[in-house]
Design a protein around this motif. Structure first.
Motif, PDB file in Angstrom:
ATOM      1  N   SER A 164      -7.403   1.924  10.371  1.00  0.00           N
ATOM      2  CA  SER A 164      -6.955   3.314  10.490  1.00  0.00           C
ATOM      3  C   SER A 164      -5.431   3.351  10.391  1.00  0.00           C
ATOM      4  O   SER A 164      -4.746   2.484  10.939  1.00  0.00           O
ATOM      5  N   LEU A 165      -4.932   4.363   9.655  1.00  0.00           N
ATOM      6  CA  LEU A 165      -3.485   4.441   9.441  1.00  0.00           C
ATOM      7  C   LEU A 165      -3.025   5.889   9.498  1.00  0.00           C
ATOM      8  O   LEU A 165      -3.655   6.773   8.898  1.00  0.00           O
ATOM      9  N   LYS A 166      -1.931   6.096  10.242  1.00  0.00           N
ATOM     10  CA  LYS A 166      -1.406   7.461  10.397  1.00  0.00           C
ATOM     11  C   LYS A 166       0.125   7.416  10.350  1.00  0.00           C
ATOM     12  O   LYS A 166       0.737   6.647  11.094  1.00  0.00           O
ATOM     13  N   MET A 173       7.570   5.672  10.236  1.00  0.00           N
ATOM     14  CA  MET A 173       6.781   5.046  11.305  1.00  0.00           C
ATOM     15  C   MET A 173       5.310   5.341  11.116  1.00  0.00           C
ATOM     16  O   MET A 173       4.927   6.489  10.841  1.00  0.00           O
ATOM     17  N   TYR A 174       4.499   4.295  11.275  1.00  0.00           N
ATOM     18  CA  TYR A 174       3.050   4.416  11.110  1.00  0.00           C
ATOM     19  C   TYR A 174       2.342   3.879  12.348  1.00  0.00           C
ATOM     20  O   TYR A 174       2.717   2.822  12.870  1.00  0.00           O
ATOM     21  N   GLU A 175       1.311   4.605  12.761  1.00  0.00           N
ATOM     22  CA  GLU A 175       0.427   4.079  13.805  1.00  0.00           C
ATOM     23  C   GLU A 175      -0.712   3.386  13.078  1.00  0.00           C
ATOM     24  O   GLU A 175      -1.340   3.981  12.200  1.00  0.00           O
ATOM     25  N   GLY A 186       7.135  10.698  -0.771  1.00  0.00           N
ATOM     26  CA  GLY A 186       6.289   9.551  -0.429  1.00  0.00           C
ATOM     27  C   GLY A 186       4.829   9.975  -0.346  1.00  0.00           C
ATOM     28  O   GLY A 186       4.525  11.068   0.139  1.00  0.00           O
ATOM     29  N   ARG A 187       3.971   9.113  -0.859  1.00  0.00           N
ATOM     30  CA  ARG A 187       2.542   9.436  -0.882  1.00  0.00           C
ATOM     31  C   ARG A 187       1.828   8.774   0.290  1.00  0.00           C
ATOM     32  O   ARG A 187       2.296   7.769   0.811  1.00  0.00           O
ATOM     33  N   LEU A 188       0.714   9.351   0.674  1.00  0.00           N
ATOM     34  CA  LEU A 188      -0.189   8.686   1.616  1.00  0.00           C
ATOM     35  C   LEU A 188      -1.492   8.436   0.869  1.00  0.00           C
ATOM     36  O   LEU A 188      -1.938   9.281   0.086  1.00  0.00           O
ATOM     37  N   ASP A 189      -2.118   7.286   1.127  1.00  0.00           N
ATOM     38  CA  ASP A 189      -3.425   6.996   0.522  1.00  0.00           C
ATOM     39  C   ASP A 189      -4.433   8.051   0.995  1.00  0.00           C
ATOM     40  O   ASP A 189      -4.248   8.682   2.032  1.00  0.00           O
ATOM     41  N   ARG A 190      -5.526   8.163   0.253  1.00  0.00           N
ATOM     42  CA  ARG A 190      -6.552   9.163   0.620  1.00  0.00           C
ATOM     43  C   ARG A 190      -7.094   8.917   2.032  1.00  0.00           C
ATOM     44  O   ARG A 190      -7.342   9.853   2.791  1.00  0.00           O
ATOM     45  N   ASP A 191      -7.225   7.620   2.401  1.00  0.00           N
ATOM     46  CA  ASP A 191      -7.787   7.328   3.728  1.00  0.00           C
ATOM     47  C   ASP A 191      -6.708   7.217   4.818  1.00  0.00           C
ATOM     48  O   ASP A 191      -6.996   6.786   5.936  1.00  0.00           O
ATOM     49  N   THR A 192      -5.470   7.567   4.478  1.00  0.00           N
ATOM     50  CA  THR A 192      -4.388   7.594   5.486  1.00  0.00           C
ATOM     51  C   THR A 192      -4.152   9.046   5.892  1.00  0.00           C
ATOM     52  O   THR A 192      -4.213   9.943   5.052  1.00  0.00           O
ATOM     53  N   GLU A 193      -3.894   9.255   7.184  1.00  0.00           N
ATOM     54  CA  GLU A 193      -3.593  10.615   7.655  1.00  0.00           C
ATOM     55  C   GLU A 193      -2.133  10.688   8.088  1.00  0.00           C
ATOM     56  O   GLU A 193      -1.436   9.677   8.119  1.00  0.00           O
ATOM     57  N   ARG A 252       3.656   0.688  -2.768  1.00  0.00           N
ATOM     58  CA  ARG A 252       2.269   1.164  -2.804  1.00  0.00           C
ATOM     59  C   ARG A 252       1.398   0.372  -1.826  1.00  0.00           C
ATOM     60  O   ARG A 252       1.464  -0.867  -1.823  1.00  0.00           O
ATOM     61  N   HIS A 253       0.633   1.059  -1.002  1.00  0.00           N
ATOM     62  CA  HIS A 253      -0.250   0.436  -0.003  1.00  0.00           C
ATOM     63  C   HIS A 253       0.520  -0.542   0.909  1.00  0.00           C
ATOM     64  O   HIS A 253      -0.008  -1.571   1.318  1.00  0.00           O
ATOM     65  N   GLN A 254       1.789  -0.231   1.175  1.00  0.00           N
ATOM     66  CA  GLN A 254       2.651  -1.202   1.841  1.00  0.00           C
ATOM     67  C   GLN A 254       2.110  -1.692   3.189  1.00  0.00           C
ATOM     68  O   GLN A 254       2.068  -2.892   3.441  1.00  0.00           O
ATOM     69  N   ILE A 255       1.723  -0.769   4.066  1.00  0.00           N
ATOM     70  CA  ILE A 255       1.298  -1.189   5.409  1.00  0.00           C
ATOM     71  C   ILE A 255       0.021  -2.028   5.322  1.00  0.00           C
ATOM     72  O   ILE A 255      -0.100  -3.072   5.986  1.00  0.00           O
ATOM     73  N   LYS A 256      -0.908  -1.585   4.481  1.00  0.00           N
ATOM     74  CA  LYS A 256      -2.171  -2.335   4.342  1.00  0.00           C
ATOM     75  C   LYS A 256      -1.895  -3.751   3.841  1.00  0.00           C
ATOM     76  O   LYS A 256      -2.461  -4.720   4.347  1.00  0.00           O
ATOM     77  N   LYS A 257      -0.997  -3.868   2.853  1.00  0.00           N
ATOM     78  CA  LYS A 257      -0.689  -5.188   2.291  1.00  0.00           C
ATOM     79  C   LYS A 257       0.083  -6.055   3.277  1.00  0.00           C
ATOM     80  O   LYS A 257      -0.090  -7.274   3.314  1.00  0.00           O
TER      81      LYS A 257
HETATM   82  N1  URA Z   1       1.045   2.180   3.535  1.00  0.00           N
HETATM   83  C1  URA Z   1      -0.244   2.148   3.140  1.00  0.00           C
HETATM   84  O1  URA Z   1      -0.840   1.092   3.024  1.00  0.00           O
HETATM   85  N2  URA Z   1      -0.859   3.321   2.890  1.00  0.00           N
HETATM   86  C2  URA Z   1      -0.251   4.530   3.026  1.00  0.00           C
HETATM   87  O2  URA Z   1      -0.872   5.559   2.795  1.00  0.00           O
HETATM   88  C3  URA Z   1       1.084   4.538   3.442  1.00  0.00           C
HETATM   89  C4  URA Z   1       1.710   3.360   3.684  1.00  0.00           C
END
Ligand code: URA
Length: 237
Positions: free
Chosen positions: A202-204, A131-133, A99-106, A186-191
């Protein structure tokens, strides 16, 4: 690694000769006769016996706390990569990220040379919890929580699997929560947050299945412990 590839590498057998070893019941894993040629094995988890010889694998497994600004790639013309953060002796060619993390995700990256395991962990049907904070620029509400439980629909109509939102703090201009998902779009949490009218600021990533970030410092990494590897055994299919 795949059992058939391990046999081919160790015995220098052709595909046909390897098949014959399976058919003649000479391939045992944990004492059981195996016919599934592509079974994923690791000698730290399995007792592998082929033609009465014990075989050993040499896979590598790491957890990394990826900082913001670093890309989930092995090479990049512009940005620092996860490989740049690793010691030379750990930069194995076959290393990939589950699984990938976006560049601005830690947060948590699981890196391994075991491509089969990465594949299994990324199967949506396996429902591996991630799990994401998250911090967003608006109020996280009960309606948002309900929407997550029912399955968020992105603006483009894509339906997500049921997910879970725990609200840690909420005000009209800033909120903090923990989101648990079982897939990896892709970009799931942001979307998902955008579908609720909020922008992620902010995403971690905190965990992938049984693997957790713990107190691993930002930018550092470590090998998996034996217990952490044992907890992944059910994904060795
Ligand atoms: N969801 C996102 O939007 N970005 C990530 O890096 C991981 C999950």
């Amino acid at each position: 690694m795949r059992l058939d590839k391990l046999i081919e590498a160790q015995f220098k057998t052709s595909k046909k000769q390897t098949k014959r070893l399976f058919l003649s019941q000479q391939v045992l894993v944990d004492g059981k006769m195996i016919t599934q040629e592509n079974k994923n094995v690791d000698s730290d988890l399995h007792d592998i016996q082929v033609a009465r010889k014990k075989l050993y694998t040499h896979e590598h497994y790491f957890l990394m706390n990826k900082p913001k600004g670093v890309v989930t790639a092995k090479s990049d013309p512009k940005f620092q990569t996860f490989l740049d953060l690793m010691d030379k002796e750990d930069r194995f060619e076959e290393l990939t990220s589950a699984g990938r993390l976006d560049r601005d995700t830690e947060g948590l990256l699981f890196l391994t040379t075991n491509g089969q395991l990465v594949y299994e962990l990324s199967q949506n049907k396996k429902k591996v919890k991630k799990m994401y904070e998250v911090q967003v620029n608006g109020a996280l509400t009960k309606e948002d929580q309900l929407a997550f439980e029912q399955g968020i629909i992105f603006y483009d109509g894509t339906l997500c699997q049921k997910a879970h939102l725990d609200v840690l703090y909420s005000s009209s201009c800033f909120s903090k929560g923990i989101i648990t998902i079982t897939e990896g779009k892709r970009h799931q949490i942001k979307k998902m947050c955008l579908a609720c009218g909020k922008k992620v600021i902010s995403l971690k990533r905190l965990s992938i299945g049984t693997l957790t970030l713990g107190d691993l410092a930002s930018g550092s990494y470590r090998a998996l412990t034996t217990n952490e590897l044992i907890e992944l055994k059910s994904y060795f299919c």
